[in-house]
Motif scaffolding. Structure first.
Motif, PDB file in Angstrom:
ATOM      1  N   VAL A 133       0.834  -1.200   0.000  1.00 32.19           N
ATOM      2  CA  VAL A 133       0.000   0.000   0.000  1.00 32.19           C
ATOM      3  C   VAL A 133       0.870   1.252   0.000  1.00 32.19           C
ATOM      4  O   VAL A 133       0.599   2.219  -0.726  1.00 32.19           O
ATOM      5  N   MET A 134       1.924   1.252   0.813  1.00 27.96           N
ATOM      6  CA  MET A 134       2.804   2.414   0.871  1.00 27.96           C
ATOM      7  C   MET A 134       3.526   2.628  -0.461  1.00 27.96           C
ATOM      8  O   MET A 134       3.762   3.767  -0.879  1.00 27.96           O
ATOM      9  N   LEU A 135       3.851   1.551  -1.136  1.00 31.94           N
ATOM     10  CA  LEU A 135       4.474   1.668  -2.455  1.00 31.94           C
ATOM     11  C   LEU A 135       3.487   2.262  -3.457  1.00 31.94           C
ATOM     12  O   LEU A 135       3.847   3.143  -4.259  1.00 31.94           O
ATOM     13  N   ASP A 169      12.518   3.048  -2.449  1.00 33.20           N
ATOM     14  CA  ASP A 169      13.907   2.787  -2.069  1.00 33.20           C
ATOM     15  C   ASP A 169      14.037   2.081  -0.729  1.00 33.20           C
ATOM     16  O   ASP A 169      15.127   1.608  -0.382  1.00 33.20           O
ATOM     17  N   PHE A 170      12.954   2.033   0.027  1.00 35.28           N
ATOM     18  CA  PHE A 170      13.038   1.506   1.395  1.00 35.28           C
ATOM     19  C   PHE A 170      13.107  -0.011   1.432  1.00 35.28           C
ATOM     20  O   PHE A 170      13.878  -0.586   2.204  1.00 35.28           O
ATOM     21  N   PHE A 171      12.306  -0.674   0.614  1.00 39.91           N
ATOM     22  CA  PHE A 171      12.237  -2.136   0.647  1.00 39.91           C
ATOM     23  C   PHE A 171      13.312  -2.701  -0.279  1.00 39.91           C
ATOM     24  O   PHE A 171      13.289  -2.472  -1.482  1.00 39.91           O
ATOM     25  N   THR A 172      14.239  -3.441   0.295  1.00 43.09           N
ATOM     26  CA  THR A 172      15.438  -3.854  -0.434  1.00 43.09           C
ATOM     27  C   THR A 172      15.524  -5.345  -0.727  1.00 43.09           C
ATOM     28  O   THR A 172      16.448  -5.772  -1.420  1.00 43.09           O
ATOM     29  N   GLY A 173      14.598  -6.146  -0.233  1.00 39.50           N
ATOM     30  CA  GLY A 173      14.654  -7.583  -0.463  1.00 39.50           C
ATOM     31  C   GLY A 173      13.840  -8.305   0.590  1.00 39.50           C
ATOM     32  O   GLY A 173      13.034  -7.699   1.304  1.00 39.50           O
ATOM     33  N   LEU A 174      14.057  -9.584   0.702  1.00 40.40           N
ATOM     34  CA  LEU A 174      13.287 -10.415   1.626  1.00 40.40           C
ATOM     35  C   LEU A 174      13.519  -9.955   3.063  1.00 40.40           C
ATOM     36  O   LEU A 174      14.625 -10.090   3.596  1.00 40.40           O
ATOM     37  N   PHE A 175      12.493  -9.378   3.679  1.00 38.48           N
ATOM     38  CA  PHE A 175      12.569  -8.814   5.027  1.00 38.48           C
ATOM     39  C   PHE A 175      13.688  -7.778   5.146  1.00 38.48           C
ATOM     40  O   PHE A 175      14.161  -7.491   6.251  1.00 38.48           O
ATOM     41  N   GLY A 204       9.609  -8.842  -1.898  1.00 35.80           N
ATOM     42  CA  GLY A 204       9.047  -7.666  -1.241  1.00 35.80           C
ATOM     43  C   GLY A 204       7.878  -7.185  -2.066  1.00 35.80           C
ATOM     44  O   GLY A 204       7.424  -7.886  -2.989  1.00 35.80           O
ATOM     45  N   PRO A 205       7.359  -6.011  -1.770  1.00 35.07           N
ATOM     46  CA  PRO A 205       6.292  -5.480  -2.624  1.00 35.07           C
ATOM     47  C   PRO A 205       6.822  -5.224  -4.028  1.00 35.07           C
ATOM     48  O   PRO A 205       7.947  -4.758  -4.201  1.00 35.07           O
ATOM     49  N   VAL A 206       6.027  -5.557  -5.029  1.00 37.64           N
ATOM     50  CA  VAL A 206       6.454  -5.455  -6.427  1.00 37.64           C
ATOM     51  C   VAL A 206       5.616  -4.395  -7.124  1.00 37.64           C
ATOM     52  O   VAL A 206       4.376  -4.474  -7.133  1.00 37.64           O
ATOM     53  N   LEU A 207       6.279  -3.412  -7.713  1.00 35.40           N
ATOM     54  CA  LEU A 207       5.577  -2.401  -8.498  1.00 35.40           C
ATOM     55  C   LEU A 207       5.444  -2.905  -9.930  1.00 35.40           C
ATOM     56  O   LEU A 207       6.436  -3.166 -10.611  1.00 35.40           O
ATOM     57  N   ALA A 208       4.212  -3.056 -10.388  1.00 31.71           N
ATOM     58  CA  ALA A 208       3.935  -3.623 -11.715  1.00 31.71           C
ATOM     59  C   ALA A 208       4.034  -2.518 -12.763  1.00 31.71           C
ATOM     60  O   ALA A 208       3.027  -1.963 -13.214  1.00 31.71           O
ATOM     61  N   THR A 209       5.240  -2.220 -13.179  1.00 34.78           N
ATOM     62  CA  THR A 209       5.471  -1.110 -14.112  1.00 34.78           C
ATOM     63  C   THR A 209       4.980  -1.422 -15.513  1.00 34.78           C
ATOM     64  O   THR A 209       4.500  -0.527 -16.220  1.00 34.78           O
TER      65      THR A 209
END
Length: 295
Positions: free
Chosen positions: A128-130, A151-157, A223-228
């Motif tokens: 949601v934040m993304l 830029d905050f979420f960088t990978g698994l956890f 992590g969260p994935v942005l579907a570009t």
């Protein structure tokens, strides 16, 4: 079902908490709501040597309007945000999503900031934040910095937080005119972690054509994935069935490389994403058109 031994600290200020983090570094864990950390400790999946409880610190649980957007303290309980008229008015996508987070008893203790910092790829808050292009205010002994959700979420956890930093506030910018939103997910039972989920925002012009879209997916990556690719398929097009089908196909086949586990195969997760995009986008566009009509 008992945690390994640990030191327990309950600071009275952010400065005290940061001093403890600086002293203990990666040996320390911050305790917010504890709805993820405490079970992990009980199962010995996490064994921090030092636990720093943030619940006594004042000033981290504020909700306020800022320049048409929203400021959310890291310690705001999910249930408080769910029931807040201000959240409903300034971040409708967040308000729509919160009832999907676990169960009411968990949301009573779970915090917005804790879920973000934990960065579980199956959690709703990171996606949601993304989608909302949120900005995270991080504070350390060296000062404060702001990091975008992208830029905050960088990978698994994994997150951009340094060992001596803590998340203190979430900033959600105001929605652009003629913006619609929608959230949905598929889980085996309500309250279970989702097998796949989607948070979407769309904007339309005076003619009803899509001018921008953000589609964030959860539980289909590290992590969260942005579907570009899906968003690109929508921009410039009218929200017809064909355009939405093209976006769904792009999201399911090109935007994600989903994992398989005991709950769902990669192929099943792709199918779920296809279904969810087709389900969510018409609602989001309908809301954008309704907002346009009211303007």
């Amino acid at each position: 079902m008992k945690p390994a031994p640990f030191e327990y600290h309950r600071p009275d200020s952010v400065e005290e908490a940061l001093a403890l983090l600086a002293e203990h570094g990666y040996d320390a864990k911050l305790l917010a709501g504890g709805q993820s950390l405490v079970p992990a400790m009980n199962f010995r999946l996490a064994a921090p040597a030092v636990l720093i409880d943030l619940n006594r610190i004042p000033g981290l649980d504020g909700l306020s309007e800022a320049d048409g957007g929203l400021r959310i303290g890291a310690m705001v309980r999910q249930r408080v945000a769910e029931r807040s008229p201000l959240v409903a008015a300034r971040a409708a996508l967040l308000a729509e999503t919160l009832p999907y987070v676990a169960h009411a008893q968990i949301r009573n203790r779970g915090t917005i900031g804790g879920s973000i910092a934990h960065a579980d790829p199956a959690a709703e808050m990171p996606a949601v934040m993304l989608a909302l292009e949120a900005r995270f205010h991080l504070r350390g002994t060296g000062g404060t910095r702001v990091v975008t959700a992208a830029d905050f979420f960088t990978g698994l956890f994994g997150t951009a937080l340094e060992a001596e930093e803590m998340l203190v506030e979430v900033e959600i910018p105001p929605a652009a005119p003629r913006t619609g939103w929608a959230f949905d997910e598929v889980s085996r039972r309500h309250g279970d972690y989702a097998l796949a989920g989607i948070a979407a925002t769309v904007q339309v012009d005076d003619a009803g054509r899509c001018t921008a879209a953000r589609i964030a997916l959860l539980s289909v990556g590290d992590g969260p994935v942005l579907a570009t690719q899906a968003a690109a398929a929508l921009v410039g097009a009218e929200p017809t069935d064909a355009a939405i089908r093209a976006a769904a196909d792009a999201a399911a086949q090109r935007d994600i490389d989903p994992p398989g586990d005991i709950h769902a195969s990669p192929e099943y997760r792709r199918q779920l994403v296809d279904v969810l995009v087709r389900r969510v986008l018409p609602r989001a566009f309908a809301r954008a058109v309704a907002v346009q009509a009211q303007a």
